[in-house]
Design an enzyme around this catalytic site. Structure first.
Site, PDB file in Angstrom:
ATOM      1  CE1 TYR A 201     -21.607 -54.132  43.411  1.00 51.26           C
ATOM      2  CE2 TYR A 201     -19.601 -55.006  42.430  1.00 51.26           C
ATOM      3  CZ  TYR A 201     -20.864 -55.210  42.952  1.00 51.26           C
ATOM      4  OH  TYR A 201     -21.373 -56.479  43.036  1.00 51.26           O
ATOM      5  CE  LYS A 205     -21.509 -57.231  46.928  1.00 56.52           C
ATOM      6  NZ  LYS A 205     -22.935 -57.454  47.269  1.00 56.52           N
TER       7      LYS A 205
HETATM    8  N1  LIG Z   1     -24.322 -59.677  38.650  1.00 60.03           N
HETATM    9  C1  LIG Z   1     -23.125 -60.169  38.958  1.00 60.03           C
HETATM   10  O1  LIG Z   1     -22.355 -60.569  38.061  1.00 60.03           O
HETATM   11  C2  LIG Z   1     -22.694 -60.253  40.375  1.00 60.03           C
HETATM   12  C3  LIG Z   1     -23.498 -59.830  41.428  1.00 60.03           C
HETATM   13  N2  LIG Z   1     -23.057 -59.945  42.724  1.00 60.03           N
HETATM   14  C4  LIG Z   1     -23.886 -59.548  43.866  1.00 60.03           C
HETATM   15  O2  LIG Z   1     -25.091 -60.278  43.794  1.00 60.03           O
HETATM   16  C5  LIG Z   1     -26.158 -59.519  44.353  1.00 60.03           C
HETATM   17  C6  LIG Z   1     -27.305 -59.494  43.383  1.00 60.03           C
HETATM   18  O3  LIG Z   1     -26.854 -58.891  42.186  1.00 60.03           O
HETATM   19  P1  LIG Z   1     -27.719 -58.905  40.862  1.00 60.03           P
HETATM   20  O4  LIG Z   1     -28.829 -59.854  40.999  1.00 60.03           O
HETATM   21  O5  LIG Z   1     -26.796 -59.021  39.724  1.00 60.03           O
HETATM   22  O6  LIG Z   1     -28.254 -57.412  40.858  1.00 60.03           O
HETATM   23  P2  LIG Z   1     -29.731 -56.871  40.626  1.00 60.03           P
HETATM   24  O7  LIG Z   1     -29.612 -55.406  40.507  1.00 60.03           O
HETATM   25  O8  LIG Z   1     -30.396 -57.610  39.527  1.00 60.03           O
HETATM   26  O9  LIG Z   1     -30.457 -57.258  41.980  1.00 60.03           O
HETATM   27  C7  LIG Z   1     -30.322 -56.530  43.148  1.00 60.03           C
HETATM   28  C8  LIG Z   1     -31.678 -56.422  43.790  1.00 60.03           C
HETATM   29  O10 LIG Z   1     -31.521 -55.659  44.992  1.00 60.03           O
HETATM   30  C9  LIG Z   1     -32.585 -54.732  45.044  1.00 60.03           C
HETATM   31  N3  LIG Z   1     -32.199 -53.551  45.785  1.00 60.03           N
HETATM   32  C10 LIG Z   1     -31.303 -52.609  45.395  1.00 60.03           C
HETATM   33  N4  LIG Z   1     -31.246 -51.642  46.311  1.00 60.03           N
HETATM   34  C11 LIG Z   1     -32.114 -51.995  47.307  1.00 60.03           C
HETATM   35  C12 LIG Z   1     -32.500 -51.393  48.519  1.00 60.03           C
HETATM   36  N5  LIG Z   1     -32.005 -50.212  48.893  1.00 60.03           N
HETATM   37  N6  LIG Z   1     -33.398 -52.029  49.280  1.00 60.03           N
HETATM   38  C13 LIG Z   1     -33.932 -53.206  48.892  1.00 60.03           C
HETATM   39  N7  LIG Z   1     -33.611 -53.805  47.756  1.00 60.03           N
HETATM   40  C14 LIG Z   1     -32.714 -53.209  46.953  1.00 60.03           C
HETATM   41  C15 LIG Z   1     -32.896 -54.367  43.609  1.00 60.03           C
HETATM   42  O11 LIG Z   1     -34.207 -53.840  43.477  1.00 60.03           O
HETATM   43  C16 LIG Z   1     -32.698 -55.687  42.907  1.00 60.03           C
HETATM   44  O12 LIG Z   1     -33.895 -56.396  42.820  1.00 60.03           O
HETATM   45  C17 LIG Z   1     -25.582 -58.145  44.666  1.00 60.03           C
HETATM   46  O13 LIG Z   1     -25.323 -58.064  46.031  1.00 60.03           O
HETATM   47  C18 LIG Z   1     -24.291 -58.098  43.874  1.00 60.03           C
HETATM   48  O14 LIG Z   1     -23.344 -57.284  44.501  1.00 60.03           O
HETATM   49  C19 LIG Z   1     -21.852 -60.516  43.005  1.00 60.03           C
HETATM   50  C20 LIG Z   1     -21.040 -60.942  42.018  1.00 60.03           C
HETATM   51  C21 LIG Z   1     -21.383 -60.856  40.620  1.00 60.03           C
HETATM   52  C1  LIG Z   2     -14.559 -53.393  27.257  1.00 56.25           C
HETATM   53  C2  LIG Z   2     -15.874 -53.894  26.718  1.00 56.25           C
HETATM   54  C3  LIG Z   2     -15.639 -54.451  25.356  1.00 56.25           C
HETATM   55  O1  LIG Z   2     -16.605 -55.309  24.842  1.00 56.25           O
HETATM   56  C4  LIG Z   2     -16.483 -54.928  27.627  1.00 56.25           C
HETATM   57  C5  LIG Z   2     -16.980 -54.342  28.922  1.00 56.25           C
HETATM   58  C6  LIG Z   2     -17.511 -55.439  29.751  1.00 56.25           C
HETATM   59  C7  LIG Z   2     -17.833 -54.980  31.174  1.00 56.25           C
HETATM   60  C8  LIG Z   2     -19.091 -54.160  31.130  1.00 56.25           C
HETATM   61  C9  LIG Z   2     -17.941 -56.198  32.076  1.00 56.25           C
HETATM   62  C10 LIG Z   2     -16.613 -56.966  32.081  1.00 56.25           C
HETATM   63  C11 LIG Z   2     -16.493 -57.628  33.440  1.00 56.25           C
HETATM   64  C12 LIG Z   2     -17.805 -57.331  34.124  1.00 56.25           C
HETATM   65  C13 LIG Z   2     -17.829 -57.365  35.661  1.00 56.25           C
HETATM   66  C14 LIG Z   2     -17.333 -58.669  36.215  1.00 56.25           C
HETATM   67  O2  LIG Z   2     -18.067 -59.753  35.685  1.00 56.25           O
HETATM   68  C15 LIG Z   2     -17.387 -58.713  37.710  1.00 56.25           C
HETATM   69  C16 LIG Z   2     -18.584 -58.149  38.343  1.00 56.25           C
HETATM   70  C17 LIG Z   2     -18.905 -58.547  39.597  1.00 56.25           C
HETATM   71  C18 LIG Z   2     -19.935 -57.936  40.337  1.00 56.25           C
HETATM   72  O3  LIG Z   2     -20.061 -58.160  41.526  1.00 56.25           O
HETATM   73  C19 LIG Z   2     -20.845 -56.979  39.684  1.00 56.25           C
HETATM   74  C20 LIG Z   2     -20.730 -56.964  38.192  1.00 56.25           C
HETATM   75  C21 LIG Z   2     -19.283 -57.015  37.711  1.00 56.25           C
HETATM   76  C22 LIG Z   2     -18.581 -55.748  38.205  1.00 56.25           C
HETATM   77  C23 LIG Z   2     -19.267 -57.089  36.168  1.00 56.25           C
HETATM   78  C24 LIG Z   2     -19.817 -55.780  35.519  1.00 56.25           C
HETATM   79  C25 LIG Z   2     -19.640 -55.728  33.996  1.00 56.25           C
HETATM   80  C26 LIG Z   2     -18.195 -55.966  33.584  1.00 56.25           C
HETATM   81  C27 LIG Z   2     -17.313 -54.850  34.079  1.00 56.25           C
END
Ligand SMILES: NC(=O)C1=CN([C@@H]2O[C@H](COP(=O)(O)OP(=O)(O)OC[C@H]3O[C@@H](n4cnc5c(N)ncnc54)[C@H](O)[C@@H]3O)[C@@H](O)[C@H]2O)C=CC1
Ligand SMILES: C[C@@H](CO)CCC[C@@H](C)[C@H]1CC[C@H]2[C@@H]3[C@H](O)CC4=CC(=O)CC[C@]4(C)[C@H]3CC[C@]12C
Length: 411
Positions: A201, A205
């Site tokens: 992952y 990214k």
């Molecule tokens: N959730 C988090 O804490 C973080 C997320 N991100 C980034 O933010 C973005 C959004 O993440 P989230 O909303 O958390 O994830 P999510 O899984 O909720 O949303 C991702 C969306 O992309 C769509 N998708 C996946 N594969 C696809 C494909 N092949 N074609 C078209 N659409 C597709 C999914 O259907 C989904 O709706 C991602 O790029 C992720 O890497 C970055 C930092 C932290």
């Molecule tokens: C050891 C467990 C005891 O309670 C807790 C495990 C928590 C993990 C599942 C999360 C801890 C940190 C998270 C990640 C972090 O917030 C950074 C991220 C950035 C992204 O772009 C995608 C999601 C994630 C990797 C996020 C995923 C879940 C954790 C590893």
């Protein structure tokens, strides 16, 4: 190219065991045909009142839905909003009755022709689609295909069709935590950090972010330069955050208790989804006017959320929902957690032919949760006037209300 961030927390680290960028060229160039000649959008020559076409990839995901709603609420120049996702949400229907034309496009970013068709005629692309998998649910190849090739397809579609403005949702993970577990304490975009990735992952990214930044300045159809930037959220929380909901349900199953596994002293960066969405909207809006400054730049996403350990931060929401975190210190010794995480990884591998075993705890998630990674920066404020839209109190209240509703609907 960018003027800041050279050599710092730039995410140009090593991906151990992963192919170099140039090894996988997308087929878009060939498959596009004359698509690029249909429209030649560009905001530079647009009149003040011109309505703009925005495309949000991944617009039905956790972050994507917030970006879509934020655009509709806060982007006065929005004329048409295209929402592109592999899985379209039913909630999109209600948006179609509003004043802005909302076009739902079911498509796959790995399919170059689908991306090209969606991008053609758009002024701005916000590319949030991605495969967020740190639990071993998808294969490394699939993660690479969606996150890297998908991003390449988006860039090529912009170039071919003449779309000039691209905002990419990157991640803090392109910087770290690294495989050595070095802390990143209140760092900014220029902080020196040894970014070494092993997990698919963060590797994907980091590669995708590099593609986006290197595409800045490329000539798009019509002769004008592409302007790109990347936003790097830390761990996002808020309405729709599935892992938070899972922790809540797990706590309910355990009679209201959660057990501390990570020392309270390990700080983990978190940012509210509404503020991340707002940052995307602002960045997209300002890319044209401030192209020289913003083009090719990276920005951490930040707001007023407090610095806390992953578990203590979650308790800000789960506590008011009735859960308690047991233990001022971790209840299990760290070596035992490492052992359990390794055991989970082994079981996942052994069981893979039969069933998908993908628990939250694995060596990677343990390392991330157990390594300090927090940001302290004002770069987005300096470059495009970003201020968080939601205070910490608002963010907290909204999240608590959502957890309560999501938790009770599961019972
Ligand atoms: N959730 C988090 O804490 C973080 C997320 N991100 C980034 O933010 C973005 C959004 O993440 P989230 O909303 O958390 O994830 P999510 O899984 O909720 O949303 C991702 C969306 O992309 C769509 N998708 C996946 N594969 C696809 C494909 N092949 N074609 C078209 N659409 C597709 C999914 O259907 C989904 O709706 C991602 O790029 C992720 O890497 C970055 C930092 C932290
Ligand atoms: C050891 C467990 C005891 O309670 C807790 C495990 C928590 C993990 C599942 C999360 C801890 C940190 C998270 C990640 C972090 O917030 C950074 C991220 C950035 C992204 O772009 C995608 C999601 C994630 C990797 C996020 C995923 C879940 C954790 C590893």
């Amino acid at each position: 190219m960018g003027q800041e961030g050279e050599g710092g927390a730039s995410g140009r680290g090593r991906c151990v065991g992963w192919p170099a960028l140039d090894e996988r060229r997308g087929p878009l160039q060939a498959s596009l045909g004359t698509l690029g000649q249909r429209l030649q959008p560009g905001m530079a020559d647009s009149a003040q009142a011109q309505k703009l076409v925005y495309l949000v990839t991944g617009g039905c995901g956790f972050l994507g839905e917030h970006v879509v709603r934020m655009l509709l609420q806060r982007e006065p120049r929005l004329g048409e909003l295209r929402v592109f996702d592999r899985h379209l949400g039913p909630w999109l229907e209600e948006l179609k009755t509003g004043p802005v034309r909302v076009t739902a496009i079911q498509g796959d970013v790995t399919e170059a022709h689908e991306v090209a068709a969606a991008v053609a005629g758009a002024h701005v692309v916000i590319h949030t689609a991605g495969l967020v998998d740190v639990f071993g649910r998808a294969s490394p190849e699939t993660i690479h295909e969606v996150n890297v090739q998908g991003t390449r397809n988006v860039i090529e579609a912009c170039v071919q069709t003449g779309t000039r403005f691209l905002v990419y949702t990157s991640s803090m993970e392109v910087v770290g935590p690294n495989t050595k577990g070095h802390p990143f304490y209140r760092g900014n975009e220029d902080t020196l950090y040894e970014a070494v990735h092993r997990h698919p992952y963060p590797c994907s990214k980091a590669l995708a972010e590099r593609l986006v930044l290197e595409a800045n300045g490329r000539e798009v159809h019509g002769g004008l330069p592409l302007v790109t930037c990347a936003l790097r959220p830390t761990g996002i929380y808020g309405e729709g955050h599935q892992i938070m909901r899972d922790f809540y349900r797990q706590g309910l199953r355990l009679g209201g208790w959660l057990f501390r596994a990570i020392p309270a002293s390990v700080e983990h960066g978190r940012v509210y989804v509404g503020n991340v969405a707002w940052m995307h909207v602002l960045a997209a809006r300002e890319l044209e006017r401030r192209a020289a400054l913003m083009g090719g730049q990276v920005y951490f996403c930040y707001d007023g959320s407090p610095y806390k350990s992953y578990e203590d931060f979650n308790m800000e929401f789960l506590g008011p929902c009735g859960l308690q975190l047991v233990g001022a210190r971790p209840l299990l010794p760290y070596w035992l957690l490492v052992f359990l995480a390794a055991l989970n990884a082994l079981l996942q591998w052994l069981l893979r032919p039969l069933v998908l075993y993908a628990p939250l705890l694995n060596p990677y998630t343990l390392a991330v949760a157990n390594t300090t990674f927090t940001v302290s920066t004002d770069k987005a404020q300096r470059h495009f006037g970003y201020e968080p839209l939601f205070s910490w109190e608002d963010s907290r209240t909204r999240t608590i209300l959502w957890v309560q509703a999501a938790g009770s609907s599961a019972q």
